[in-house]
Motif scaffolding. Structure first.
Motif, PDB file in Angstrom:
ATOM      1  N   PHE A  88      -3.010   7.581   6.087  1.00  0.00           N
ATOM      2  CA  PHE A  88      -4.058   6.568   6.153  1.00  0.00           C
ATOM      3  C   PHE A  88      -5.332   7.006   5.430  1.00  0.00           C
ATOM      4  O   PHE A  88      -5.897   6.253   4.632  1.00  0.00           O
ATOM      5  N   ALA A 107      -5.016   6.949   1.701  1.00  0.00           N
ATOM      6  CA  ALA A 107      -4.950   5.578   1.194  1.00  0.00           C
ATOM      7  C   ALA A 107      -6.337   4.944   1.157  1.00  0.00           C
ATOM      8  O   ALA A 107      -6.687   4.242   0.209  1.00  0.00           O
ATOM      9  N   ASP A 144      -2.000   8.490  11.844  1.00  0.00           N
ATOM     10  CA  ASP A 144      -0.746   8.459  11.082  1.00  0.00           C
ATOM     11  C   ASP A 144       0.486   8.383  11.978  1.00  0.00           C
ATOM     12  O   ASP A 144       1.613   8.382  11.483  1.00  0.00           O
ATOM     13  N   LEU A 160      -0.417   4.597   1.323  1.00  0.00           N
ATOM     14  CA  LEU A 160      -0.452   4.691   2.786  1.00  0.00           C
ATOM     15  C   LEU A 160       0.844   5.277   3.320  1.00  0.00           C
ATOM     16  O   LEU A 160       0.828   6.188   4.155  1.00  0.00           O
ATOM     17  N   SER A 181      -0.389   0.114  11.338  1.00  0.00           N
ATOM     18  CA  SER A 181      -1.095   0.910  10.336  1.00  0.00           C
ATOM     19  C   SER A 181      -1.436   0.075   9.105  1.00  0.00           C
ATOM     20  O   SER A 181      -2.561   0.150   8.579  1.00  0.00           O
ATOM     21  N   PHE A 239      -5.108  -0.919   7.641  1.00  0.00           N
ATOM     22  CA  PHE A 239      -5.455  -0.609   6.258  1.00  0.00           C
ATOM     23  C   PHE A 239      -5.937  -1.857   5.527  1.00  0.00           C
ATOM     24  O   PHE A 239      -6.903  -1.807   4.767  1.00  0.00           O
ATOM     25  N   PRO A 254       0.817  -1.213   0.000  1.00  0.00           N
ATOM     26  CA  PRO A 254       0.000   0.000   0.000  1.00  0.00           C
ATOM     27  C   PRO A 254       0.854   1.269   0.000  1.00  0.00           C
ATOM     28  O   PRO A 254       1.001   1.942   1.017  1.00  0.00           O
TER      29      PRO A 254
END
Length: 417
Positions: A274, A277, A306, A269, A313, A317, A266
């Motif tokens: 975040f 994303a 973040d 991200l 994280s 996600f 990702p």
């Protein structure tokens, strides 16, 4: 007060010992001996308070009058009206009228029951085991000036009978609590082990999927392009019209590669945070589905999300990504809303749709929900799936306790290689 003969006192002490036998918890034990104690020390209220392990809190078990002491959860020893006795600073406490005695109603003391029940005469002696105070025996009466030093001596004898029994009950209760904690810890450890195993299997399946995508799609496209280029090298005249389909195929191949790489890591991200994303995932999932679905993203975290550790994280996600994909592919929804919220006890993420709901038949893609649960468990987050408003649609919710997960680093945009 009438003084009992030594033989009568002995009979009552023996009666207390007999009544204690077989009692398995504090409250039943103090109630069982209350009548025998009343023959030795008359009282309107009788209680035993036990200091919990660690010495900071104590719990009261009472008989006779019911007060807030007995109905109160474990309280601070520092707020007890008899804290000087529990701390071992005095050998006993004796007062003719606790309503006016400053030793019982100091600032911060939980003395309200003394006034509510008019407990004037009060007598308190410590419960001791091997010299350590484990609690106190307390006798109280409405009549002022009821107790004297003879009663203190008798109360000490009763306390000597009660102390080893209550010490054993406290040890048994603590052992039971430790056993429960240990069992829960083992269950969590086993859950994490199984969760890690499932996630490893899922990651291996994902690796195989990426490998198949590269083999069946990208590698096949590149092979065809290579053969066409090889044929072109043997031709004399190569026009722009001949090269144009080749260039278009090459662009498609590059786009497919980018898609595979984007799904594998990702990058949005790490680069943009975040919320960006998640918004990018919403856009792409809806666009690729070809469906007309209204979307909304609400970010109310104030940037706290973040500051999470990268592994946490990414796990959050991935859960959100799977929830969005499920809503787009299977919910038959008109609207999808993702809400990111910063709360005093942590971070919450909610993916809500207005589709067919979780109670209605829906084809489930692979082990997506199991993977979401596993990822949540591995980062100590709470994961739930419930019906939406009015049972329409569904809500996927993740709550991450913030105190354990937040990184102390400054709030800054991270760009990871």
């Amino acid at each position: 007060m009438l003084k009992l003969a030594p033989s009568a006192l002995l009979d009552h002490y023996l009666g207390i010992s007999r009544l204690l036998a077989g009692q398995l918890e504090f409250r039943s034990a103090i109630r069982a001996v209350a009548a025998e104690i009343s023959h030795i020390i008359p009282h309107d209220h009788l209680d035993v308070c036990i200091i919990m392990h660690g010495g900071k809190y104590h719990t009261a078990y009472e008989t006779g009058l019911e007060t807030a002491w007995g109905n109160h959860p474990p309280a601070l020893v520092s707020g007890s009206p008899i804290r000087s006795l529990l701390w071992g600073e005095v050998a006993f406490l004796l007062t003719d009228d606790a309503l006016v005695d400053p030793r019982f109603n100091f600032k911060g003391a939980f003395f309200r029951p003394i006034f509510d029940q008019s407990l004037r005469s009060r007598l308190h002696v410590p419960l001791k085991v091997e010299g350590d105070v484990i609690g106190a025996l307390s006798c109280s009466a409405h009549t002022a000036g009821l107790y004297g030093l003879d009663d203190v001596a008798n109360a000490r004898s009763i306390a000597d009978l009660l102390s080893p029994y209550f010490f054993a009950l406290r040890a048994a209760e603590q052992a039971q609590q430790w056993a429960i904690v240990e069992a829960e810890a083992r269950a969590r450890e086993e859950g994490l082990r199984l969760g890690a195993l499932k996630l490893t299997e899922a990651l291996e399946s994902e690796r195989q999927r990426i490998g198949m995508d590269l083999h069946d799609q990208t590698l096949a496209d590149l092979t065809r392009l290579s053969r066409r280029l090889e044929r072109l090298t043997h031709e004399q005249d190569v026009s722009g019209e001949t090269l144009e389909p080749l260039a278009r195929s090459l662009q498609h191949c590059m786009q497919d590669l980018r898609q595979i790489i984007e799904e594998a890591k990702p990058s949005v991200l790490q680069l943009f945070g975040f919320a960006q994303a998640v918004e990018n995932q919403l856009d792409r999932s809806i666009r690729d589905s070809g469906l007309s679905i209204a979307q909304k993203l609400v970010d109310d975290t104030g940037g706290v999300i973040d500051r999470l550790e990268p592994t946490v994280s990414i796990a959050l996600f991935r859960i959100t990504q799977e929830a969005i994909n499920n809503a787009v592919r299977h919910a038959q929804a008109d609207h999808i809303t993702v809400t990111l919220t910063g709360q005093p006890d942590g971070i919450s993420i909610e993916v809500r749709d207005d589709g067919i709901g979780i109670q209605k038949p829906r084809r489930r893609a692979g082990a997506g929900i199991d993977n979401m649960k596993t990822r949540a468990r591995l980062i100590s987050a709470r994961f739930t799936i419930t019906d939406g408003r009015g049972t329409r649609g569904s809500v996927v919710a993740i709550h991450l306790p913030l105190a354990e997960q937040a990184s102390p680093r400054d709030n800054q945009t991270r760009i990871d290689a």
